[in-house]
Design an enzyme around this catalytic site. Structure first.
Site, PDB file in Angstrom:
ATOM      1  N   ASP A  10      -9.351  55.310  22.782  1.00 58.34           N
ATOM      2  CA  ASP A  10      -9.472  56.511  23.621  1.00 58.34           C
ATOM      3  C   ASP A  10      -8.090  57.168  23.784  1.00 58.34           C
ATOM      4  O   ASP A  10      -7.574  57.245  24.887  1.00 58.34           O
ATOM      5  CB  ASP A  10     -10.081  56.144  24.991  1.00 58.34           C
ATOM      6  CG  ASP A  10      -9.309  55.067  25.744  1.00 58.34           C
ATOM      7  OD1 ASP A  10      -8.538  54.296  25.101  1.00 58.34           O
ATOM      8  OD2 ASP A  10      -9.468  54.974  26.976  1.00 58.34           O
ATOM      9  N   HIS A 240      -0.067  48.115  26.933  1.00 64.21           N
ATOM     10  CA  HIS A 240      -1.387  47.480  26.851  1.00 64.21           C
ATOM     11  C   HIS A 240      -1.928  47.422  25.418  1.00 64.21           C
ATOM     12  O   HIS A 240      -2.199  46.346  24.876  1.00 64.21           O
ATOM     13  CB  HIS A 240      -2.403  48.258  27.702  1.00 64.21           C
ATOM     14  CG  HIS A 240      -2.056  48.388  29.147  1.00 64.21           C
ATOM     15  ND1 HIS A 240      -2.090  47.328  30.024  1.00 64.21           N
ATOM     16  CD2 HIS A 240      -1.699  49.477  29.888  1.00 64.21           C
ATOM     17  CE1 HIS A 240      -1.769  47.754  31.232  1.00 64.21           C
ATOM     18  NE2 HIS A 240      -1.524  49.047  31.175  1.00 64.21           N
TER      19      HIS A 240
HETATM   20  O1  RIB Z   1      -5.972  49.165  31.427  1.00 62.33           O
HETATM   21  C1  RIB Z   1      -5.284  49.532  30.293  1.00 62.33           C
HETATM   22  C2  RIB Z   1      -6.179  50.233  29.303  1.00 62.33           C
HETATM   23  O2  RIB Z   1      -6.748  51.371  29.882  1.00 62.33           O
HETATM   24  C3  RIB Z   1      -5.504  50.721  28.044  1.00 62.33           C
HETATM   25  O3  RIB Z   1      -6.412  50.656  26.957  1.00 62.33           O
HETATM   26  C4  RIB Z   1      -5.105  52.117  28.354  1.00 62.33           C
HETATM   27  O4  RIB Z   1      -5.160  52.976  27.244  1.00 62.33           O
HETATM   28  C5  RIB Z   1      -5.933  52.463  29.553  1.00 62.33           C
HETATM   29  O5  RIB Z   1      -6.467  53.591  29.798  1.00 62.33           O
HETATM   30 CA    CA Z   2      -6.787  52.600  25.513  1.00 61.34          CA
END
Ligand code: RIB
Ligand code: CA
Length: 307
Positions: A10, A240
């Site tokens: 995303d 992340h």
């Molecule tokens: O919580 C972290 C996740 O949610 C990652 O995939 C980041 O892109 C976010 O929106």
């Molecule tokens: Ca993400």
């Protein structure tokens, strides 16, 4: 031989980091991207995914994913984290390529069936497309090499609520189906991604060493750094999605424990990943420790080796 990976994404600032890393690193063969809502709408995610691949000179396809969660009402996208169009303050960019004719779930099933035992699925957004692929062809559980999920949290608490991590919270029923299926799943959640941080100075060095790709990441990340000041008390960012992609080629950077998982689907704790007491649930390899310096260095060095 390079590992074949489909990233379900995303984009999203940290998604962009993960995708450009995957495009550059020689040990990853990016089979394609599939798009999903979360940080932005699915339409913007599809557009941004194509923009990123064009920027990197990749001809990998992008298949558009689901527009909404399996069961629940759509939640608000995370514009305050990633910007209105997903790339910080950057205005929308129009790609020249078109999305793949197949939907995300169809593309996943098609590729996994064509290359049994070879493909790693790496969802770094809500798990709707993966759950839809499972529903479309349950035999993919036996044909994927493995599934690496960026999402969830076992001991760290949440980031959208005290309990829930964003990707799981956006579609808890989908996440529960992915954890219930009998396949080889690794969870790269907040327990480890909150330990891997980068600074604005490190991103400035990316721009210097690799003006096009590093420069792009540096530019879009400024808004993301600002978000972390208010939300987490430091100007910089959590890595992340890149951490999840890195765990595929460097599993030794992470310490895991086997846990059967389930997801809370309603009430105050909706989206929380918890240990299941159902003996029929398979174990997930839950990442609980990480060599954060090794992950950070591999990310920075790889982007710097680009252009
Ligand atoms: O919580 C972290 C996740 O949610 C990652 O995939 C980041 O892109 C976010 O929106
Ligand atoms: Ca993400």
């Amino acid at each position: 031989m390079a590992t074949k990976v489909i990233i379900d994404t995303d984009p999203g600032v940290d998604d962009a980091m993960a995708i450009l890393f995957a495009c550059i690193h020689p040990e990853i063969d990016l089979v394609g991207l599939t798009s999903i809502f979360g940080n932005v709408t699915t339409d913007i995610a599809t557009r941004n995914a194509r923009v990123l691949l064009e920027l990197a000179g990749s001809e990998a396809p992008v298949a558009a994913g689901a527009q909404k969660p399996l069961v629940q009402e759509s939640k608000e996208v995370a514009w305050e984290v990633h910007g209105h169009d997903g790339f910080g303050t950057l205005p929308p960019i129009q790609p020249t390529s078109s999305p793949h004719a197949m939907s995300a779930a169809e593309f996943i099933c098609d590729q996994v069936n064509k290359q049994p035992g070879e493909i790693v699925l790496c969802p770094v957004g809500p798990l709707t497309n993966i759950a839809l692929a499972l529903a479309l062809d349950p035999s993919i559980t036996k044909k994927v090499k493995s599934v690496t999920v960026m999402g969830g949290s076992l001991e760290e608490g949440g980031n959208v609520t005290s309990f829930a991590e964003a990707n799981i919270w956006q579609d808890p029923e989908a996440a529960d189906k992915v954890f219930a299926a009998d396949w080889n799943v690794t969870m790269v959640g907040l327990d480890v991604t909150h330990q891997v941080k980068c600074t604005p100075e490190e991103f400035a060095s990316l721009a210097e060493a690799a003006p096009k790709l590093g420069g792009f990441l540096n530019q879009i990340s400024q808004f993301y750094f600002d978000f972390h000041v208010g939300a987490n008390g430091f100007r910089g960012c959590y890595m992340h999605d890149p951490a999840a992609v890195i765990s595929i080629i460097r599993p030794d950077f992470f310490g895991t424990e086997p846990k059967a998982l389930t997801v809370v689907t309603d009430g105050e704790r909706v989206g929380e990943t918890i240990v299941s007491n159902d003996d029929n649930r398979p174990n997930v390899a839950v990442c609980l420790t990480v060599d954060e310096a090794a992950v950070r260095s591999l990310f920075l060095d790889t982007i710097k080796s680009g252009f």
